[in-house]
Write a protein that holds these residues in place. Structure first.
Motif, PDB file in Angstrom:
ATOM      1  N   SER A  45      -9.257  -3.835 -39.060  1.00 17.98           N
ATOM      2  CA  SER A  45      -9.077  -5.262 -38.769  1.00 17.98           C
ATOM      3  C   SER A  45      -8.547  -5.470 -37.355  1.00 17.98           C
ATOM      4  CB  SER A  45      -8.082  -5.888 -39.756  1.00 17.98           C
ATOM      5  OG  SER A  45      -8.633  -5.937 -41.042  1.00 17.98           O
ATOM      6  N   ASN A  46      -8.788  -6.663 -36.834  1.00 16.61           N
ATOM      7  CA  ASN A  46      -8.200  -7.081 -35.556  1.00 16.61           C
ATOM      8  C   ASN A  46      -6.970  -7.922 -35.854  1.00 16.61           C
ATOM      9  OD1 ASN A  46     -10.114  -5.950 -33.738  1.00 16.61           O
ATOM     10  ND2 ASN A  46     -11.529  -7.557 -34.330  1.00 16.61           N
ATOM     11  N   TYR A  47      -5.970  -7.801 -34.987  1.00 18.67           N
ATOM     12  CA  TYR A  47      -4.729  -8.547 -35.152  1.00 18.67           C
ATOM     13  C   TYR A  47      -4.416  -9.339 -33.888  1.00 18.67           C
ATOM     14  CZ  TYR A  47      -3.775  -5.897 -39.379  1.00 18.67           C
ATOM     15  OH  TYR A  47      -3.856  -5.359 -40.634  1.00 18.67           O
ATOM     16  N   GLU A  48      -4.072 -10.607 -34.088  1.00 16.46           N
ATOM     17  CA  GLU A  48      -3.522 -11.427 -33.026  1.00 16.46           C
ATOM     18  C   GLU A  48      -2.057 -11.009 -32.894  1.00 16.46           C
ATOM     19  OE1 GLU A  48      -3.401 -16.112 -32.325  1.00 16.46           O
ATOM     20  OE2 GLU A  48      -2.452 -15.473 -34.192  1.00 16.46           O
ATOM     21  N   ASP A  62      -3.441  -9.899 -25.966  1.00 18.75           N
ATOM     22  CA  ASP A  62      -4.824  -9.628 -26.340  1.00 18.75           C
ATOM     23  C   ASP A  62      -4.877  -9.101 -27.772  1.00 18.75           C
ATOM     24  OD1 ASP A  62      -5.821 -10.358 -23.855  1.00 18.75           O
ATOM     25  OD2 ASP A  62      -5.676  -8.317 -23.067  1.00 18.75           O
ATOM     26  N   PRO A  63      -5.869  -9.538 -28.562  1.00 16.97           N
ATOM     27  CA  PRO A  63      -6.017  -8.997 -29.915  1.00 16.97           C
ATOM     28  C   PRO A  63      -6.217  -7.482 -29.863  1.00 16.97           C
ATOM     29  CG  PRO A  63      -7.442 -10.904 -29.605  1.00 16.97           C
ATOM     30  CD  PRO A  63      -6.886 -10.542 -28.264  1.00 16.97           C
ATOM     31  N   ARG A  64      -5.712  -6.830 -30.890  1.00 15.49           N
ATOM     32  CA  ARG A  64      -5.828  -5.373 -30.962  1.00 15.49           C
ATOM     33  C   ARG A  64      -6.208  -4.968 -32.370  1.00 15.49           C
ATOM     34  NH1 ARG A  64      -0.684  -3.009 -28.298  1.00 15.49           N
ATOM     35  NH2 ARG A  64      -1.679  -1.067 -28.911  1.00 15.49           N
ATOM     36  N   THR A  65      -6.841  -3.829 -32.499  1.00 14.16           N
ATOM     37  CA  THR A  65      -7.202  -3.344 -33.826  1.00 14.16           C
ATOM     38  C   THR A  65      -5.973  -2.738 -34.505  1.00 14.16           C
ATOM     39  OG1 THR A  65      -7.784  -1.116 -33.109  1.00 14.16           O
ATOM     40  CG2 THR A  65      -9.550  -2.786 -33.051  1.00 14.16           C
ATOM     41  N   ASP A  68      -5.523   0.807 -33.325  1.00 12.43           N
ATOM     42  CA  ASP A  68      -4.885   0.939 -32.016  1.00 12.43           C
ATOM     43  C   ASP A  68      -3.380   0.688 -32.114  1.00 12.43           C
ATOM     44  OD1 ASP A  68      -4.992   1.243 -29.103  1.00 12.43           O
ATOM     45  OD2 ASP A  68      -4.557  -0.900 -29.053  1.00 12.43           O
ATOM     46  N   ARG A  91      -3.685 -10.884 -38.987  1.00 11.12           N
ATOM     47  CA  ARG A  91      -5.067 -10.388 -39.058  1.00 11.12           C
ATOM     48  C   ARG A  91      -6.019 -11.527 -38.760  1.00 11.12           C
ATOM     49  NH1 ARG A  91      -6.248  -7.001 -44.121  1.00 11.12           N
ATOM     50  NH2 ARG A  91      -5.696  -8.935 -45.137  1.00 11.12           N
TER      51      ARG A  91
END
Length: 93
Positions: A45-48, A62-65, A68, A91
């Motif tokens: 998932s991507n997270y703000e 920046d959004p990150r996985t 990461d 998420r």
């Protein structure tokens, strides 16, 4: 042993949709802080990421996985004694 000038807490929602991280710089740092690796996030998932401290307005990073954030972590950006920072992760995908 370890660095006793810093402390951090992290909480992750059971469904892995949100997390909160709080970092404290207790004393003058001995050197640059290392990144804070997180755990329990959904790696796919991507997270703000929203960063807040006591002086400035919240900032959207920046959004990150999740992968990461768990591997590289969040940068320790505190460099003065008795400071704190809060990161909120949500998420988004």
């Amino acid at each position: 042993d370890g660095d006793r000038t810093r402390a951090a807490l992290a909480f992750t929602a059971p469904d892995r949709s949100r997390a909160a991280v709080v970092a404290y710089q207790l004393e003058e740092p001995d050197g640059p802080g290392t990144a804070l690796p997180l755990s329990g996030l959904d790696p796919n998932s991507n997270y703000e990421v929203i960063s807040t401290d006591l002086k400035d307005q919240p900032a959207r990073l920046d959004p990150r996985t999740g992968a990461d954030l768990m591997d590289r972590g969040i940068e320790w950006a505190l460099n003065a004694a008795t400071t704190a920072r809060w990161w909120e992760l949500r998420r988004v995908g």
